[in-house]
Design a protein around this motif. Structure first.
Motif, PDB file in Angstrom:
ATOM      1  N   GLU A 137     -10.996  -3.244   1.241  1.00 38.46           N
ATOM      2  CA  GLU A 137      -9.893  -3.862   0.513  1.00 38.46           C
ATOM      3  C   GLU A 137     -10.416  -4.694  -0.656  1.00 38.46           C
ATOM      4  OE1 GLU A 137      -7.454  -6.098   3.217  1.00 38.46           O
ATOM      5  OE2 GLU A 137      -6.867  -4.301   4.329  1.00 38.46           O
ATOM      6  N   LEU A 138     -11.451  -5.465  -0.399  1.00 41.19           N
ATOM      7  CA  LEU A 138     -12.042  -6.278  -1.465  1.00 41.19           C
ATOM      8  C   LEU A 138     -12.621  -5.392  -2.565  1.00 41.19           C
ATOM      9  CD1 LEU A 138     -13.773  -9.124   0.578  1.00 41.19           C
ATOM     10  CD2 LEU A 138     -11.739  -9.305  -0.866  1.00 41.19           C
ATOM     11  N   HIS A 139     -13.234  -4.297  -2.157  1.00 42.76           N
ATOM     12  CA  HIS A 139     -13.788  -3.359  -3.143  1.00 42.76           C
ATOM     13  C   HIS A 139     -12.661  -2.754  -3.992  1.00 42.76           C
ATOM     14  CE1 HIS A 139     -16.612  -0.556  -4.884  1.00 42.76           C
ATOM     15  NE2 HIS A 139     -15.795   0.447  -4.582  1.00 42.76           N
ATOM     16  N   ASN A 140     -11.534  -2.377  -3.333  1.00 41.75           N
ATOM     17  CA  ASN A 140     -10.380  -1.828  -4.063  1.00 41.75           C
ATOM     18  C   ASN A 140      -9.789  -2.889  -4.998  1.00 41.75           C
ATOM     19  OD1 ASN A 140     -10.592   0.705  -2.898  1.00 41.75           O
ATOM     20  ND2 ASN A 140      -9.152   0.245  -1.252  1.00 41.75           N
ATOM     21  N   GLN A 141      -9.697  -4.127  -4.476  1.00 43.11           N
ATOM     22  CA  GLN A 141      -9.196  -5.209  -5.330  1.00 43.11           C
ATOM     23  C   GLN A 141     -10.120  -5.411  -6.529  1.00 43.11           C
ATOM     24  OE1 GLN A 141      -8.768  -8.729  -2.955  1.00 43.11           O
ATOM     25  NE2 GLN A 141      -6.895  -8.015  -1.951  1.00 43.11           N
ATOM     26  N   LEU A 142     -11.416  -5.344  -6.269  1.00 49.27           N
ATOM     27  CA  LEU A 142     -12.387  -5.494  -7.357  1.00 49.27           C
ATOM     28  C   LEU A 142     -12.210  -4.392  -8.397  1.00 49.27           C
ATOM     29  CD1 LEU A 142     -14.875  -6.938  -8.527  1.00 49.27           C
ATOM     30  CD2 LEU A 142     -16.283  -5.387  -7.170  1.00 49.27           C
ATOM     31  N   GLU A 198     -11.917  -5.052   5.486  1.00 49.73           N
ATOM     32  CA  GLU A 198     -11.834  -6.126   4.483  1.00 49.73           C
ATOM     33  C   GLU A 198     -12.728  -5.816   3.286  1.00 49.73           C
ATOM     34  OE1 GLU A 198     -12.793  -9.775   6.505  1.00 49.73           O
ATOM     35  OE2 GLU A 198     -10.805  -9.952   7.402  1.00 49.73           O
ATOM     36  N   THR A 220      -9.431  -2.727  -9.003  1.00 50.87           N
ATOM     37  CA  THR A 220      -8.167  -2.995  -9.692  1.00 50.87           C
ATOM     38  C   THR A 220      -8.348  -4.099 -10.724  1.00 50.87           C
ATOM     39  OG1 THR A 220      -6.934  -2.357  -7.706  1.00 50.87           O
ATOM     40  CG2 THR A 220      -5.752  -3.632  -9.362  1.00 50.87           C
ATOM     41  N   ILE A 221      -9.018  -5.150 -10.314  1.00 46.61           N
ATOM     42  CA  ILE A 221      -9.260  -6.274 -11.236  1.00 46.61           C
ATOM     43  C   ILE A 221     -10.154  -5.819 -12.394  1.00 46.61           C
ATOM     44  CG2 ILE A 221     -10.426  -8.506 -11.439  1.00 46.61           C
ATOM     45  CD1 ILE A 221      -9.357  -9.137  -8.611  1.00 46.61           C
ATOM     46  N   LYS A 261      -7.996  -3.923 -14.757  1.00 42.58           N
ATOM     47  CA  LYS A 261      -7.180  -4.854 -15.540  1.00 42.58           C
ATOM     48  C   LYS A 261      -8.030  -5.554 -16.585  1.00 42.58           C
ATOM     49  CE  LYS A 261      -3.637  -5.821 -12.085  1.00 42.58           C
ATOM     50  NZ  LYS A 261      -3.025  -6.832 -11.216  1.00 42.58           N
TER      51      LYS A 261
END
Length: 168
Positions: free
Chosen positions: A45-50, A42, A52-53, A56
């Motif tokens: 995943e959160l680090h990857n989402q961070l 998790e 990506t965000i 962006k």
């Protein structure tokens, strides 16, 4: 350095008398390993989402900066166009005023010329009338004179062979 699930799995505890039940401890450690693996997944995943965000956000920040620059350039261009239009309008007005002055001056000159021509024609008409009046008066005087009687005399004199002077 953070603890990994393998570290937890390979952890060996020293044995003592009256220690914990080994099977119970192993089961608990297995559960901790599973939960810890989930938390690590998790976290990744959160680090990857961070990331990506963040990408962006950087992208949108670049777009915002570009738009701001574009708006500034557009405003400057609009100001320049407006200023050029004002200058061109002023030049057109000045040119129109010059043309209007020229037309007015030409019209005044033509008007003066026509007025002079009218005065000249009036003078010529007055002279013509005076000459014509003089001619008519001379003719009337001639008609009113006793010269008609002399005409008879002339005819008689010419009949007699004498020369008769002319009256006109």
């Amino acid at each position: 350095m953070p603890l990994t699930p393998l570290d937890i799995h390979n952890k060996e505890f020293s044995r003592r008398i009256r220690g914990y039940d080994e099977d119970e401890v192993n089961e608990f450690l297995d559960q901790v390993i599973k939960d810890y693996e989930i938390v690590i997944r998790e976290n990744k995943e959160l680090h990857n989402q961070l990331l990506t965000i963040q990408e962006k956000l950087d992208h949108f920040s670049n777009i915002e900066e570009t738009l701001s620059k574009t708006i500034i350039v557009a405003q400057e261009a609009a100001d320049e166009v407006r200023n050029n239009a004002k200058k061109e309008a002023q030049l057109i007005v000045k040119e129109a005023e010059k043309n209007a002055d020229r037309i007015v001056n030409e019209s005044l000159g033509k008007s003066r010329k026509v007025a002079l021509e009218v005065e000249e024609l009036k003078k010529q008409a007055s002279i013509y009338r005076a000459r014509f009046r003089t001619l008519v008066e001379a003719q009337l005087d001639l008609l009113a004179s006793d010269g008609w009687d002399t005409l008879d005399t002339r005819e008689q004199a010419s009949d007699k062979g004498r020369e008769v002077p002319e009256l006109y």
